[in-house]
Design a protein around this motif. Structure first.
Motif, PDB file in Angstrom:
ATOM      1  N   GLU A   1       0.829  -1.194   0.000  1.00  0.00           N
ATOM      2  CA  GLU A   1       0.000   0.000   0.000  1.00  0.00           C
ATOM      3  C   GLU A   1       0.869   1.252   0.000  1.00  0.00           C
ATOM      4  O   GLU A   1       2.037   1.218   0.393  1.00  0.00           O
ATOM      5  CB  GLU A   1      -0.939  -0.003   1.208  1.00  0.00           C
ATOM      6  CG  GLU A   1      -1.937  -1.151   1.166  1.00  0.00           C
ATOM      7  CD  GLU A   1      -3.002  -1.033   2.233  1.00  0.00           C
ATOM      8  OE1 GLU A   1      -2.941  -0.067   3.031  1.00  0.00           O
ATOM      9  OE2 GLU A   1      -3.894  -1.895   2.276  1.00  0.00           O
ATOM     10  N   LEU A   2       0.276   2.360  -0.408  1.00  0.00           N
ATOM     11  CA  LEU A   2       1.031   3.603  -0.543  1.00  0.00           C
ATOM     12  C   LEU A   2       1.611   4.065   0.784  1.00  0.00           C
ATOM     13  O   LEU A   2       2.650   4.719   0.820  1.00  0.00           O
ATOM     14  CB  LEU A   2       0.127   4.694  -1.132  1.00  0.00           C
ATOM     15  CG  LEU A   2       0.803   6.023  -1.479  1.00  0.00           C
ATOM     16  CD1 LEU A   2       1.878   5.828  -2.543  1.00  0.00           C
ATOM     17  CD2 LEU A   2      -0.229   7.043  -1.942  1.00  0.00           C
ATOM     18  N   SER A   3       0.958   3.721   1.883  1.00  0.00           N
ATOM     19  CA  SER A   3       1.445   4.148   3.195  1.00  0.00           C
ATOM     20  C   SER A   3       2.692   3.391   3.637  1.00  0.00           C
ATOM     21  O   SER A   3       3.348   3.793   4.599  1.00  0.00           O
ATOM     22  CB  SER A   3       0.345   3.972   4.245  1.00  0.00           C
ATOM     23  OG  SER A   3      -0.092   2.630   4.275  1.00  0.00           O
ATOM     24  N   GLU A   4       3.049   2.316   2.947  1.00  0.00           N
ATOM     25  CA  GLU A   4       4.247   1.552   3.310  1.00  0.00           C
ATOM     26  C   GLU A   4       5.469   2.181   2.639  1.00  0.00           C
ATOM     27  O   GLU A   4       6.113   1.604   1.769  1.00  0.00           O
ATOM     28  CB  GLU A   4       4.073   0.089   2.920  1.00  0.00           C
ATOM     29  CG  GLU A   4       2.952  -0.586   3.690  1.00  0.00           C
ATOM     30  CD  GLU A   4       2.795  -2.051   3.347  1.00  0.00           C
ATOM     31  OE1 GLU A   4       3.603  -2.872   3.824  1.00  0.00           O
ATOM     32  OE2 GLU A   4       1.868  -2.380   2.587  1.00  0.00           O
ATOM     33  N   THR A   5       5.764   3.385   3.087  1.00  0.00           N
ATOM     34  CA  THR A   5       6.796   4.181   2.430  1.00  0.00           C
ATOM     35  C   THR A   5       8.190   3.577   2.560  1.00  0.00           C
ATOM     36  O   THR A   5       9.025   3.760   1.677  1.00  0.00           O
ATOM     37  CB  THR A   5       6.797   5.606   3.003  1.00  0.00           C
ATOM     38  OG1 THR A   5       6.973   5.539   4.429  1.00  0.00           O
ATOM     39  CG2 THR A   5       5.479   6.307   2.710  1.00  0.00           C
ATOM     40  N   SER A   6       8.446   2.869   3.656  1.00  0.00           N
ATOM     41  CA  SER A   6       9.774   2.279   3.832  1.00  0.00           C
ATOM     42  C   SER A   6      10.054   1.216   2.779  1.00  0.00           C
ATOM     43  O   SER A   6      11.207   1.010   2.387  1.00  0.00           O
ATOM     44  CB  SER A   6       9.898   1.670   5.236  1.00  0.00           C
ATOM     45  OG  SER A   6       9.784   2.661   6.229  1.00  0.00           O
ATOM     46  N   VAL A   7       9.004   0.532   2.326  1.00  0.00           N
ATOM     47  CA  VAL A   7       9.167  -0.467   1.272  1.00  0.00           C
ATOM     48  C   VAL A   7       9.237   0.214  -0.089  1.00  0.00           C
ATOM     49  O   VAL A   7      10.128  -0.056  -0.903  1.00  0.00           O
ATOM     50  CB  VAL A   7       8.004  -1.484   1.300  1.00  0.00           C
ATOM     51  CG1 VAL A   7       8.139  -2.473   0.143  1.00  0.00           C
ATOM     52  CG2 VAL A   7       7.983  -2.237   2.628  1.00  0.00           C
ATOM     53  N   LEU A   8       8.308   1.138  -0.340  1.00  0.00           N
ATOM     54  CA  LEU A   8       8.219   1.761  -1.658  1.00  0.00           C
ATOM     55  C   LEU A   8       9.426   2.630  -1.985  1.00  0.00           C
ATOM     56  O   LEU A   8       9.819   2.738  -3.154  1.00  0.00           O
ATOM     57  CB  LEU A   8       6.942   2.597  -1.744  1.00  0.00           C
ATOM     58  CG  LEU A   8       5.633   1.798  -1.775  1.00  0.00           C
ATOM     59  CD1 LEU A   8       4.441   2.734  -1.693  1.00  0.00           C
ATOM     60  CD2 LEU A   8       5.552   0.940  -3.032  1.00  0.00           C
ATOM     61  N   SER A   9      10.020   3.251  -0.971  1.00  0.00           N
ATOM     62  CA  SER A   9      11.155   4.138  -1.242  1.00  0.00           C
ATOM     63  C   SER A   9      12.335   3.386  -1.854  1.00  0.00           C
ATOM     64  O   SER A   9      13.184   3.994  -2.515  1.00  0.00           O
ATOM     65  CB  SER A   9      11.591   4.839   0.051  1.00  0.00           C
ATOM     66  OG  SER A   9      11.977   3.897   1.036  1.00  0.00           O
ATOM     67  N   ASN A  10      12.384   2.068  -1.650  1.00  0.00           N
ATOM     68  CA  ASN A  10      13.454   1.275  -2.268  1.00  0.00           C
ATOM     69  C   ASN A  10      13.335   1.250  -3.788  1.00  0.00           C
ATOM     70  O   ASN A  10      14.324   1.014  -4.491  1.00  0.00           O
ATOM     71  CB  ASN A  10      13.426  -0.162  -1.738  1.00  0.00           C
ATOM     72  CG  ASN A  10      13.721  -0.244  -0.254  1.00  0.00           C
ATOM     73  OD1 ASN A  10      14.532   0.520   0.260  1.00  0.00           O
ATOM     74  ND2 ASN A  10      13.059  -1.159   0.432  1.00  0.00           N
ATOM     75  N   TYR A  11      12.114   1.465  -4.285  1.00  0.00           N
ATOM     76  CA  TYR A  11      11.863   1.370  -5.725  1.00  0.00           C
ATOM     77  C   TYR A  11      11.615   2.747  -6.342  1.00  0.00           C
ATOM     78  O   TYR A  11      10.898   2.879  -7.327  1.00  0.00           O
ATOM     79  CB  TYR A  11      10.679   0.428  -5.974  1.00  0.00           C
ATOM     80  CG  TYR A  11      10.925  -0.937  -5.390  1.00  0.00           C
ATOM     81  CD1 TYR A  11      11.715  -1.865  -6.054  1.00  0.00           C
ATOM     82  CD2 TYR A  11      10.417  -1.274  -4.133  1.00  0.00           C
ATOM     83  CE1 TYR A  11      11.979  -3.106  -5.495  1.00  0.00           C
ATOM     84  CE2 TYR A  11      10.679  -2.512  -3.570  1.00  0.00           C
ATOM     85  CZ  TYR A  11      11.459  -3.418  -4.255  1.00  0.00           C
ATOM     86  OH  TYR A  11      11.730  -4.647  -3.693  1.00  0.00           O
TER      87      TYR A  11
ATOM     88  N   VAL B   1      -4.151   2.646  -4.807  1.00  0.00           N
ATOM     89  CA  VAL B   1      -4.457   3.570  -3.715  1.00  0.00           C
ATOM     90  C   VAL B   1      -5.923   3.406  -3.336  1.00  0.00           C
ATOM     91  O   VAL B   1      -6.806   3.492  -4.194  1.00  0.00           O
ATOM     92  CB  VAL B   1      -4.165   5.028  -4.124  1.00  0.00           C
ATOM     93  CG1 VAL B   1      -4.606   5.986  -3.033  1.00  0.00           C
ATOM     94  CG2 VAL B   1      -2.686   5.206  -4.424  1.00  0.00           C
ATOM     95  N   GLU B   2      -6.174   3.189  -2.053  1.00  0.00           N
ATOM     96  CA  GLU B   2      -7.539   2.953  -1.585  1.00  0.00           C
ATOM     97  C   GLU B   2      -8.319   4.248  -1.414  1.00  0.00           C
ATOM     98  O   GLU B   2      -9.451   4.375  -1.855  1.00  0.00           O
ATOM     99  CB  GLU B   2      -7.491   2.196  -0.252  1.00  0.00           C
ATOM    100  CG  GLU B   2      -8.859   1.818   0.301  1.00  0.00           C
ATOM    101  CD  GLU B   2      -9.496   0.660  -0.435  1.00  0.00           C
ATOM    102  OE1 GLU B   2     -10.715   0.472  -0.283  1.00  0.00           O
ATOM    103  OE2 GLU B   2      -8.784  -0.043  -1.168  1.00  0.00           O
TER     104      GLU B   2
END
Length: 403
Positions: free
Chosen positions: A285-295, A327-328
């Motif tokens: 999900e978009l709120s999981e910024t720590s995961v998404l910032s890797n990409y 995005v929900e």
């Protein structure tokens, strides 16, 4: 989803996962905020109840300070969530619901004194996008549960003018154990660790992360615990050492969960290469910024994020990596420094051609990630970390929008 009664109702309050917290501190924080607004809280009480089958707590204010329209009180005092979020371990929601001809629903989610997202609506012809109605679906409760104050669950009550009491006993009451029993603080630290039936499948982290854990095994028949408990005048408080121990344990658990989520996402990546670089479809999900910032890599240099084959490094060096994710809620992104809502999206978005399909697009800001584009097809939203004037991989984005 609830079938709302035809009789108009108005209610609101704070929703948060039941964990180790100090009820007296929560009451004192809310009282201080209301007194700072010169509100009369002489007859005000804070009622905290626990859902009978889920580890969710609902805090509601009783008294003349709320007035005749509780939904309006909570709508106009969203800063209660910001203050309360510093007194509870995880995220908390301020919500409000008014039914009838002047129907309105909304919520604000906060953590550690900061607003993470918000949504508000007073019109929805389709009946499918009322914010709180959708929120409770994710929490696996009902609007009726909120309106009735989690009926059948244990509850406590504190005066806002004098929020004193034994936090340990109050918390034990909410857990479903009689206060003043043999259980000590260490037993409270273990709350919810015994095996219990697994919860329904979770969609991973996000706005409701931590809200759907299984209830503690001690949450049996509410019995006498369902009546408001009188706060003892004195008693030992939860010690600072125990509080520090709890926070350290929570932080370790958060890091472990983040690592697990990152590893899980890396195993399920889909991606497409184009003239600008790579767009990765990340199953979080978009709120999981720590995961998404890797990409989100402006310029690839000597390594690639986890889950991408090393064979891509040579062709991607000097180019960028972006991500796309569903995005929900509109309010998960911002426009003009405010959470986006549906009316503003409809007003500002423009129609673009995406691989032969007309979709709506709007440049938005994803908190802690940066500027990108929100795409909408039907009732599905997708955020991609590229501006609208950048090349967009149509086939892959449409697969998300149609899924």
């Amino acid at each position: 989803m609830d079938t709302l009664s035809t009789a108009p109702t108005s209610h609101g309050g704070l929703i948060f996962p039941l964990d180790m917290f100090r009820p007296t501190v929560l009451a004192a924080v809310i009282a201080e905020l209301l007194l700072g607004k010169v509100r009369n809280i002489l007859d005000a009480t804070l009622e905290i109840s626990r859902h009978p089958t889920s580890p969710l707590a609902l805090a509601r204010i009783r008294g003349s300070v709320v007035g005749d329209d509780p939904a309006e009180f909570w709508r106009t005092n969203p800063d209660i969530a910001l203050a309360a979020s510093q007194a509870v371990p995880r995220q908390c929601f301020v919500y409000y619901v008014r039914t009838g001809p002047n129907r309105r629903e909304g919520f604000l989610v906060a953590q550690r004194g900061q607003a993470l997202a918000a949504d508000d609506s007073d019109r929805d012809a389709t009946g499918q996008h009322w914010p709180v109605t959708r929120l409770v679906d994710q929490l696996r409760i009902s609007v009726g549960d909120l309106a009735n104050g989690f009926p059948g669950g244990p509850r406590i009550e504190l005066s806002l003018m004098e929020p004193t009491g034994n936090d340990q006993n109050l918390l034990m009451t909410l857990v479903g154990q009689p206060p003043g029993g043999d259980a000590g603080e260490e037993d409270l630290d273990d709350m919810g660790e015994e095996p219990s039936p697994p919860p329904p499948p979770s969609r991973g982290g996000g706005l409701t992360q931590g809200f759907s854990a299984p209830p503690p095994s001690s949450a049996g028949a509410p019995g006498a615990a369902s009546q408001p408990a009188k706060a003892p005048a004195k008693g030992p408080q939860i010690s600072a050492a125990e509080d520090a121990k709890r926070r350290a344990s929570e932080r370790a658990a958060e890091l472990q969960e983040l690592q697990a989520r990152s590893e899980s996402a890396a195993k399920s990546l889909k991606y497409v290469e184009d003239e600008r670089g790579l767009v990765v479809l990340v199953p979080v999900e978009l709120s999981e910024t720590s995961v998404l910032s890797n990409y989100m890599v402006p310029v690839v240099e000597s390594s690639l994020p986890d889950g991408l084959p090393g064979s891509l490094l040579k062709t991607l060096t000097g180019r960028s990596i972006d991500f796309a994710v569903k995005v929900e809620f509109f309010s998960e992104v911002f426009v003009d420094a405010q959470p986006l809502n549906r009316p503003k999206f409809e007003e500002r978005a423009r129609e673009i051609d995406l691989g032969g399909t007309k979709v709506k697009a709007l440049e938005v800001l994803a908190p802690r990630l940066g500027v990108g584009t929100l795409l909408r097809l039907g009732s599905t939203n997708v955020f991609v970390s590229r501006r609208p004037d950048a090349p967009l991989p149509a086939e892959q984005l449409l697969s998300l929008l149609k899924s």
